[in-house]
Scaffold this motif. Structure first.
Motif, mmCIF file in Angstrom:
data_model
loop_
_atom_site.group_PDB
_atom_site.id
_atom_site.type_symbol
_atom_site.label_atom_id
_atom_site.label_comp_id
_atom_site.label_asym_id
_atom_site.label_seq_id
_atom_site.Cartn_x
_atom_site.Cartn_y
_atom_site.Cartn_z
ATOM 1 N N ARG A 88 0.816 -1.216 0.000
ATOM 2 C CA ARG A 88 0.000 0.000 0.000
ATOM 3 C C ARG A 88 0.853 1.272 0.000
ATOM 4 O O ARG A 88 0.365 2.350 -0.337
ATOM 5 C CB ARG A 88 -0.946 0.000 1.201
ATOM 6 C CG ARG A 88 -2.079 -1.000 1.052
ATOM 7 C CD ARG A 88 -3.094 -0.899 2.163
ATOM 8 N NE ARG A 88 -4.187 -1.836 1.924
ATOM 9 C CZ ARG A 88 -5.234 -2.004 2.723
ATOM 10 N NH1 ARG A 88 -5.345 -1.260 3.833
ATOM 11 N NH2 ARG A 88 -6.175 -2.879 2.439
ATOM 12 N N GLU A 115 -10.301 -16.581 0.279
ATOM 13 C CA GLU A 115 -10.481 -15.149 0.546
ATOM 14 C C GLU A 115 -9.138 -14.443 0.699
ATOM 15 O O GLU A 115 -8.941 -13.332 0.181
ATOM 16 C CB GLU A 115 -11.322 -14.960 1.809
ATOM 17 C CG GLU A 115 -12.780 -15.357 1.647
ATOM 18 C CD GLU A 115 -13.563 -15.204 2.935
ATOM 19 O OE1 GLU A 115 -13.005 -14.696 3.930
ATOM 20 O OE2 GLU A 115 -14.746 -15.591 2.945
ATOM 21 N N GLU A 156 -7.427 -13.974 -2.675
ATOM 22 C CA GLU A 156 -8.066 -12.912 -3.440
ATOM 23 C C GLU A 156 -7.677 -11.527 -2.907
ATOM 24 O O GLU A 156 -7.443 -10.590 -3.682
ATOM 25 C CB GLU A 156 -9.589 -13.080 -3.408
ATOM 26 C CG GLU A 156 -10.356 -12.032 -4.208
ATOM 27 C CD GLU A 156 -9.943 -11.963 -5.673
ATOM 28 O OE1 GLU A 156 -10.065 -10.868 -6.257
ATOM 29 O OE2 GLU A 156 -9.493 -12.990 -6.234
ATOM 30 N N ILE A 157 -7.578 -11.411 -1.602
ATOM 31 C CA ILE A 157 -7.169 -10.133 -1.006
ATOM 32 C C ILE A 157 -5.746 -9.789 -1.423
ATOM 33 O O ILE A 157 -5.451 -8.645 -1.802
ATOM 34 C CB ILE A 157 -7.296 -10.193 0.527
ATOM 35 C CG1 ILE A 157 -8.775 -10.176 0.922
ATOM 36 C CG2 ILE A 157 -6.544 -9.033 1.192
ATOM 37 C CD1 ILE A 157 -9.035 -10.581 2.343
ATOM 38 N N ARG A 185 -4.222 -10.737 -4.069
ATOM 39 C CA ARG A 185 -4.272 -10.403 -5.495
ATOM 40 C C ARG A 185 -4.777 -8.966 -5.696
ATOM 41 O O ARG A 185 -4.222 -8.197 -6.479
ATOM 42 C CB ARG A 185 -5.188 -11.397 -6.218
ATOM 43 C CG ARG A 185 -5.150 -11.319 -7.737
ATOM 44 C CD ARG A 185 -6.072 -12.332 -8.371
ATOM 45 N NE ARG A 185 -5.646 -13.710 -8.147
ATOM 46 C CZ ARG A 185 -6.290 -14.586 -7.372
ATOM 47 N NH1 ARG A 185 -7.391 -14.232 -6.733
ATOM 48 N NH2 ARG A 185 -5.856 -15.819 -7.218
ATOM 49 N N GLN A 186 -5.818 -8.595 -4.958
ATOM 50 C CA GLN A 186 -6.385 -7.252 -5.080
ATOM 51 C C GLN A 186 -5.395 -6.178 -4.638
ATOM 52 O O GLN A 186 -5.453 -5.040 -5.127
ATOM 53 C CB GLN A 186 -7.664 -7.150 -4.255
ATOM 54 C CG GLN A 186 -8.828 -7.949 -4.816
ATOM 55 C CD GLN A 186 -10.037 -7.926 -3.903
ATOM 56 O OE1 GLN A 186 -10.025 -7.313 -2.832
ATOM 57 N NE2 GLN A 186 -11.102 -8.601 -4.318
ATOM 58 N N GLU A 187 -4.506 -6.524 -3.731
ATOM 59 C CA GLU A 187 -3.514 -5.563 -3.238
ATOM 60 C C GLU A 187 -2.310 -5.443 -4.177
ATOM 61 O O GLU A 187 -1.374 -4.693 -3.896
ATOM 62 C CB GLU A 187 -3.034 -5.958 -1.835
ATOM 63 C CG GLU A 187 -4.101 -5.922 -0.763
ATOM 64 C CD GLU A 187 -4.519 -4.518 -0.352
ATOM 65 O OE1 GLU A 187 -3.790 -3.560 -0.698
ATOM 66 O OE2 GLU A 187 -5.559 -4.382 0.314
#
Length: 314
Positions: free
Chosen positions: A54, A73, A76-77, A79-81
């Motif tokens: 971030r 989950e 996926e988190i 990956r989204q980051e």
């Protein structure tokens, strides 16, 4: 052929946190009503990876989850980051790690970690990732996983001249050989005391513990001390880096955000003093929000916070 992207490689745990909010933790045999419950993605490795990502770092995560809902989950988190997850494997035998967290209204917490699939990542797995570790700008580890695996990863990095950040949490006694291969050791006061074999309760005793750890071969010891800031101790001397006054809502992931920020700053070319001061700010912002990964700040938030602090001190 896989092309490895240079950046920070985090070898660590991925957990789902089960957080219960309460006025105070119950005594033995006591039952209390809580004020809330939440599932929150976490794990020290995942927290540190997301914290650095971030802030703009290039991140590769190495870890293991279970073949279950929580594991899916967490993947996926990550990956989204924007974190590279090709080296997060899935266990056929063990469930994804979980942490049971009791959070008191004063922000203090009590945590029990069930490592699950995290503990399955072993020496053989890490040896297969030698090319990944040796391609990193820096590697970062914690102690929520198999200790022999962590020792192996640090030895590989050391042999290739790759800097190592070791956040020695949860606290345990470590060998002098392992410590001698660590570039940056980031214990809190309790962890510094356990590693050095003395009680740590002040800046002076933190300095004494850090100097013992330097004698064991660590290059830089950074003792995190919450609102008191951090103490840098190395062969150049001792520096106390003040913290930032904030109202704590939830101290979960504060240390992880500090470590993620430290890694991001060091790989951006910042000197250690500046990197630690920035990491103190990230930790301060983290305790102002609830949850682990949900509390981790973005770069713009940190920059705005630092501007406000600078204006306040003028």
């Amino acid at each position: 052929m896989v092309v490895y992207i240079l950046g920070i490689v985090v070898i660590g745990s991925l957990n789902m946190d089960m957080v219960v909010r309460t006025v105070r933790a119950p005594e033995a045999g006591e039952t209390l009503f809580g004020q809330g419950f939440a599932l929150s993605p976490g794990g020290k490795g995942a927290n540190q990876a997301v914290a650095a990502a971030r802030l703009g770092a290039e991140l590769t995560m190495v870890g293991r989850v279970g073949k279950d809902t929580f594991g899916g989950e967490l993947l996926e988190i990550m990956r989204q980051e924007g974190i590279h997850i090709e080296h997060i494997s899935v266990s056929d035998k063990l469930v994804t790690g979980v942490a049971s967290i009791v959070l008191e209204e004063n922000g203090e917490n009590r945590i029990i970690v069930v490592p699950g699939a995290n503990i399955e990542l072993n020496v053989e797995d890490i040896q297969k990732l030698t090319s990944v570790i040796s391609s990193a700008e820096l590697i970062m580890l914690q102690l929520e996983m198999d200790l022999a695996m962590s020792e192996c990863a640090i030895a590989i990095a050391h042999s290739h001249g790759i800097p190592v950040i070791l956040n020695p949490a949860p606290a345990r006694v470590l060998s002098d050989e392992m410590l001698s291969q660590v570039t940056y050791l980031t214990p809190n006061e309790t962890e510094a005391g356990i590693l050095a074999g003395i009680a740590v309760s002040s800046l002076e005793t933190a300095k004494q513990a850090a100097q013992i750890l330097l004698q064991k071969g660590v290059q830089h010891v950074i003792v995190t001390m919450g609102s008191k800031g951090a103490l840098i101790v190395n062969h150049e001397g001792v520096q106390h880096i003040p913290g930032f006054p904030v109202q704590a809502v939830d101290t979960v992931a504060a240390g992880d955000s500090f470590n993620g920020a430290l890694a991001q700053q060091l790989t951006s070319g910042k000197i250690l003093k500046e990197a630690v001061s920035f990491a103190n700010a990230v930790g301060a912002l983290t305790v102002g929000k609830a949850g682990a990964i949900p509390s981790l700040p973005w770069l713009a938030e940190v920059e705005q916070f630092l501007k406000q602090e600078a204006a306040r001190l003028e």
